[in-house]
Design a protein around this motif. Structure first.
Motif, PDB file in Angstrom:
ATOM      1  N   SER A 101       0.824  -1.176   0.039  1.00 42.92           N
ATOM      2  CA  SER A 101       0.018   0.147  -0.004  1.00 42.92           C
ATOM      3  C   SER A 101       0.880   1.185   0.026  1.00 42.92           C
ATOM      4  CB  SER A 101      -0.944  -0.018   1.489  1.00 42.92           C
ATOM      5  OG  SER A 101      -0.275   0.159   2.430  1.00 42.92           O
ATOM      6  N   VAL A 102       1.971   1.225   0.469  1.00 42.10           N
ATOM      7  CA  VAL A 102       2.892   2.475   0.787  1.00 42.10           C
ATOM      8  C   VAL A 102       3.357   2.579  -0.735  1.00 42.10           C
ATOM      9  CG1 VAL A 102       5.280   3.300   1.456  1.00 42.10           C
ATOM     10  CG2 VAL A 102       3.536   2.297   3.007  1.00 42.10           C
ATOM     11  N   LEU A 103       3.864   1.495  -1.314  1.00 44.26           N
ATOM     12  CA  LEU A 103       4.650   1.550  -2.687  1.00 44.26           C
ATOM     13  C   LEU A 103       3.366   2.164  -3.611  1.00 44.26           C
ATOM     14  CD1 LEU A 103       6.706  -1.649  -2.841  1.00 44.26           C
ATOM     15  CD2 LEU A 103       7.357   0.885  -2.634  1.00 44.26           C
ATOM     16  N   VAL A 104       2.099   1.617  -3.862  1.00 44.85           N
ATOM     17  CA  VAL A 104       1.206   2.032  -4.640  1.00 44.85           C
ATOM     18  C   VAL A 104       0.653   3.584  -4.418  1.00 44.85           C
ATOM     19  CG1 VAL A 104      -1.253   1.596  -5.046  1.00 44.85           C
ATOM     20  CG2 VAL A 104       0.326  -0.308  -4.945  1.00 44.85           C
ATOM     21  N   CYS A 105       0.656   3.868  -3.043  1.00 37.40           N
ATOM     22  CA  CYS A 105       0.205   5.246  -2.842  1.00 37.40           C
ATOM     23  C   CYS A 105       1.192   6.224  -3.284  1.00 37.40           C
ATOM     24  CB  CYS A 105      -0.027   5.449  -1.437  1.00 37.40           C
ATOM     25  SG  CYS A 105      -1.457   4.673  -0.659  1.00 37.40           S
ATOM     26  N   GLY A 106       2.453   5.878  -3.068  1.00 37.15           N
ATOM     27  CA  GLY A 106       3.719   6.623  -3.516  1.00 37.15           C
ATOM     28  C   GLY A 106       3.765   6.741  -5.001  1.00 37.15           C
ATOM     29  N   ALA A 107       3.371   5.664  -5.679  1.00 36.17           N
ATOM     30  CA  ALA A 107       3.372   5.822  -7.167  1.00 36.17           C
ATOM     31  C   ALA A 107       2.139   6.830  -7.779  1.00 36.17           C
ATOM     32  CB  ALA A 107       3.337   4.366  -7.736  1.00 36.17           C
ATOM     33  N   VAL A 108       1.029   6.445  -7.282  1.00 27.73           N
ATOM     34  CA  VAL A 108      -0.163   7.385  -7.489  1.00 27.73           C
ATOM     35  C   VAL A 108      -0.063   8.750  -7.370  1.00 27.73           C
ATOM     36  CG1 VAL A 108      -2.370   7.629  -6.899  1.00 27.73           C
ATOM     37  CG2 VAL A 108      -1.834   5.299  -7.239  1.00 27.73           C
ATOM     38  N   ILE A 109       0.456   9.092  -5.887  1.00 30.19           N
ATOM     39  CA  ILE A 109       0.768  10.559  -5.639  1.00 30.19           C
ATOM     40  C   ILE A 109       1.632  11.062  -6.792  1.00 30.19           C
ATOM     41  CG2 ILE A 109       1.986  11.899  -4.064  1.00 30.19           C
ATOM     42  CD1 ILE A 109       0.545  10.070  -2.014  1.00 30.19           C
TER      43      ILE A 109
END
Length: 142
Positions: A101-109
């Motif tokens: 979830s941290v990696l996906v959120c970072g990529a989306v942001i």
């Protein structure tokens, strides 16, 4: 109106909780996995989508901005309430979900930040300053 921003937040929150529960079931855990984070991403995407199509009046945008700013402390408070030790004892699924979830959120942001052009940001800031001055004038006459 500001209330529409609250309604948009509520819709995103309900959809995020549903998707978090669904993700938890798919992962084989009986809990919500990232529902609040998903809701925040949905709110950001909905605001950008509506803003690009000029479907977002200034006052509604202010409501969305307010709740977007309030959402981060809410997420931090909710995370502080969770039992991290129990999650780690629950197995590698909890750790993988957190890292994912941290990696996906970072990529989306990162994608969202790159999608906004500097000209659009400048125009939005000019509109915000103009709306603030109009609100101040209305407040003085009231």
């Amino acid at each position: 109106m500001i209330i529409y921003g609250t309604a948009l937040l509520a819709l995103c929150h309900l959809l995020g909780i549903f998707l978090g529960d669904l993700l938890g079931q798919l992962m084989g855990v009986k809990t919500n996995v990232g529902g609040v984070g998903i809701a925040m991403l949905l709110l950001i995407c909905a605001r950008l989508y509506m803003q690009r199509r000029a479907w977002l009046p200034q006052m509604t945008e202010r409501g969305v901005e307010y709740w977007g700013a309030m959402y981060i402390p809410v997420v931090v408070a909710m995370a502080a309430q969770q039992d991290v030790v129990a999650a780690l004892r629950g197995g590698p699924v909890a750790v993988l979900a957190a890292i994912g979830s941290v990696l996906v959120c970072g990529a989306v942001i990162s994608l969202i930040n790159r999608s906004e052009s500097p000209a659009a940001i400048a125009v939005a800031e000019a509109d915000r300053v103009q709306a603030d001055s109009m609100l101040m004038k209305e407040h003085r006459h009231a």
